[in-house]
Scaffold this active site. Structure first.
Site, PDB file in Angstrom:
ATOM      1  N   TRP A  33      40.319  29.201  32.111  1.00 48.02           N
ATOM      2  CA  TRP A  33      40.010  28.923  33.321  1.00 48.02           C
ATOM      3  C   TRP A  33      38.412  29.098  33.542  1.00 48.02           C
ATOM      4  O   TRP A  33      37.867  27.950  34.349  1.00 48.02           O
ATOM      5  CB  TRP A  33      40.803  29.314  34.722  1.00 48.02           C
ATOM      6  CG  TRP A  33      42.361  28.991  34.065  1.00 48.02           C
ATOM      7  CD1 TRP A  33      43.281  29.879  33.832  1.00 48.02           C
ATOM      8  CD2 TRP A  33      42.804  27.613  34.266  1.00 48.02           C
ATOM      9  NE1 TRP A  33      44.414  29.270  33.682  1.00 48.02           N
ATOM     10  CE2 TRP A  33      44.195  27.763  34.028  1.00 48.02           C
ATOM     11  CE3 TRP A  33      42.296  26.517  34.665  1.00 48.02           C
ATOM     12  CZ2 TRP A  33      44.913  26.797  34.030  1.00 48.02           C
ATOM     13  CZ3 TRP A  33      43.105  25.209  34.583  1.00 48.02           C
ATOM     14  CH2 TRP A  33      44.543  25.439  34.161  1.00 48.02           C
TER      15      TRP A  33
ATOM     16  N   ASP B  24      37.655  32.961  41.416  1.00 47.41           N
ATOM     17  CA  ASP B  24      38.581  32.218  41.247  1.00 47.41           C
ATOM     18  C   ASP B  24      39.808  33.147  41.281  1.00 47.41           C
ATOM     19  O   ASP B  24      40.141  34.071  40.302  1.00 47.41           O
ATOM     20  CB  ASP B  24      38.870  31.548  40.273  1.00 47.41           C
ATOM     21  CG  ASP B  24      40.055  30.766  39.727  1.00 47.41           C
ATOM     22  OD1 ASP B  24      41.170  30.919  40.539  1.00 47.41           O
ATOM     23  OD2 ASP B  24      39.980  30.188  38.780  1.00 47.41           O
TER      24      ASP B  24
ATOM     25  N   LYS C 130      50.758  29.818  43.087  1.00 46.95           N
ATOM     26  CA  LYS C 130      51.378  31.191  42.484  1.00 46.95           C
ATOM     27  C   LYS C 130      51.982  32.028  43.397  1.00 46.95           C
ATOM     28  O   LYS C 130      53.070  32.278  43.526  1.00 46.95           O
ATOM     29  CB  LYS C 130      50.397  31.669  41.386  1.00 46.95           C
ATOM     30  CG  LYS C 130      50.250  30.869  40.339  1.00 46.95           C
ATOM     31  CD  LYS C 130      48.789  30.592  40.043  1.00 46.95           C
ATOM     32  CE  LYS C 130      48.207  29.713  38.911  1.00 46.95           C
ATOM     33  NZ  LYS C 130      48.777  28.936  38.199  1.00 46.95           N
TER      34      LYS C 130
HETATM   35  N1  PMP Z   1      42.311  29.062  37.682  1.00 37.12           N
HETATM   36  C1  PMP Z   1      43.210  29.793  37.524  1.00 37.12           C
HETATM   37  C2  PMP Z   1      43.016  31.111  37.161  1.00 37.12           C
HETATM   38  C3  PMP Z   1      44.460  29.100  37.265  1.00 37.12           C
HETATM   39  O1  PMP Z   1      45.535  29.934  36.977  1.00 37.12           O
HETATM   40  C4  PMP Z   1      44.559  27.822  37.558  1.00 37.12           C
HETATM   41  C5  PMP Z   1      45.910  27.037  37.483  1.00 37.12           C
HETATM   42  N2  PMP Z   1      46.988  27.541  36.430  1.00 37.12           N
HETATM   43  C6  PMP Z   1      43.529  27.237  37.914  1.00 37.12           C
HETATM   44  C7  PMP Z   1      42.376  27.478  37.998  1.00 37.12           C
HETATM   45  C8  PMP Z   1      43.630  25.425  38.266  1.00 37.12           C
HETATM   46  O2  PMP Z   1      44.233  25.491  39.256  1.00 37.12           O
HETATM   47  P1  PMP Z   1      44.580  24.068  39.674  1.00 37.12           P
HETATM   48  O3  PMP Z   1      45.860  23.386  38.766  1.00 37.12           O
HETATM   49  O4  PMP Z   1      45.151  24.179  40.989  1.00 37.12           O
HETATM   50  O5  PMP Z   1      43.647  22.950  39.617  1.00 37.12           O
END
Ligand code: PMP
Length: 358
Positions: A99, A166, A190
């Site tokens: 991420w 994030d 989540k």
């Molecule tokens: N950041 C983190 C820490 C994540 O776990 C995720 C998705 N699992 C995201 C960003 C991306 O999120 P999204 O699918 O809502 O774009």
């Protein structure tokens, strides 16, 4: 029969969220319309929205000069929106896995992205500590919980530059000192609701004073959404409803302090079994272990049994423990709504598997 759900997100939600959302799909309160039909400009929806925002603020003790926004596009859109708005010359990053790597990639579209610390050389199995942040960075970007690798930090620190974090996969799982951050964002799917809505907690002064000097499309400007209380366009109404319901449940279960206590308990139970059980081994170093995502592997020499254990767990009504496709092995995601009974079921299943196969 309801399963023991360990999915990484979307994931298990509280029963009350499911029941109350199902009811609101039939009719929102007594308004004669479904949550999917009612106007986002109506007083009925406004009440839902206001409650979601005020619960967010109350539970995280968010200071006065911050806005809470509910946007579309997922946390992934934030990876580009943040630098679009705030990267003038350079941003600093800690690279802790998939991420943050994605956030770094997007930042590079707008300027320099300096990786000041990384756990890549050890397969992202720890969280880098003691960060040296360059004073000329426009901001520092962190990922508090690494959903795929299972590392997490729990301390909110001040740095000489604004911090943007994030918190997609650990928001509302512990008290957070929001004042240490210029901005916190994440997908809601989540710990705080269903997929389809992104939360942004942003310091209003930071948003105004740190804007980069470039043309930014209206929808991608934070100020647009701050000025219109997330109602510049049609917000994801039903998803905001699920956030409200989930936060009501968080509040009724001891708030973020209650969530933290449960999270520690789940993590201790599961890691104790992974360490004890001769069939499995942990991945993440002690001191960096996430309470939300717990990756583990078959013990050395037992790798061939991976699919067999997945099938065994499924027979025990457990779902979602297959590791992320980029990592392999197993990952149990133990978010807020994951109960102690769910973890007990997984631990019992691991014990039984050892008895049969060791
Ligand atoms: N950041 C983190 C820490 C994540 O776990 C995720 C998705 N699992 C995201 C960003 C991306 O999120 P999204 O699918 O809502 O774009």
């Amino acid at each position: 029969m309801r399963k023991h759900i360990f999915n990484a997100g979307p994931c298990k939600l509280p029963d009350s969220t499911l029941e109350n959302t199902a009811n609101a799909v039939r009719e929102l309160g007594n308004c004669g319309q479904s949550i999917m039909e009612v106007s986002h400009r109506s007083k009925d929806f406004q009440a839902v929205y206001d409650e979601a925002v005020s619960l967010f603020k109350e539970l995280l003790n968010i200071p006065e000069n911050y806005s809470v926004l509910f946007l579309g596009g997922g946390a992934s859109t934030q990876f580009c929106m943040v630098p679009y708005n705030f990267l003038k010359k350079k941003a600093a990053f800690v690279n802790t896995g998939t991420w943050s790597t994605k956030a770094i990639k997007e930042a590079k579209l707008f300027g320099e992205a300096e990786v000041i610390a990384s756990s890549e050389d050890k397969g992202f199995t720890f969280y880098p500590k003691d960060l040296q942040v360059p004073a000329d960075a426009d901001y520092l970007h962190l990922t508090s919980n690494n959903t795929i690798r299972g590392t997490e930090f729990f301390e909110d620190k001040s740095y000489d530059v604004p911090v943007i974090c994030d918190m997609s996969s650990d928001i509302m799982s512990r008290p957070v000192d929001v004042s240490k951050y210029a901005m916190i964002y994440g997908g809601c799917q989540k710990n705080v609701g269903a997929a389809g809505v992104t939360f942004v907690i942003i310091n209003n002064d930071f948003a105004k004073e740190n804007l980069a000097d470039r043309v930014i499309p209206t929808m991608l400007k934070y100020q647009t959404h701050i000025d219109k209380d997330s109602m510049f366009n049609t917000p994801p109404c039903i998803n905001i409803f699920t956030v409200k319901e989930t936060l009501k449940w968080v509040k009724a279960n001891g708030g973020v302090e209650g969530m933290e206590k449960l999270a520690k308990q789940r993590e201790e139970m599961l890691y104790a079994e992974i360490e004890r059980n001769s069939m499995f081994k942990p991945v993440v170093e002690e001191g960096s272990r996430s309470r939300m995502n717990i990756p583990f592997l078959m013990a050395d020499g037992k790798e061939d049994l991976m699919s067999d254990f997945i099938a065994f767990s499924e027979k025990h009504n457990i779902c979602g423990i297959k590791g992320h496709r980029s990592v392999g092995g197993f990952r149990a995601s133990t978010y807020n709504a994951c109960s102690i009974e769910d973890v007990e079921a997984l631990v019992a299943c691991m014990k039984e598997y050892e008895t049969l196969k060791a």
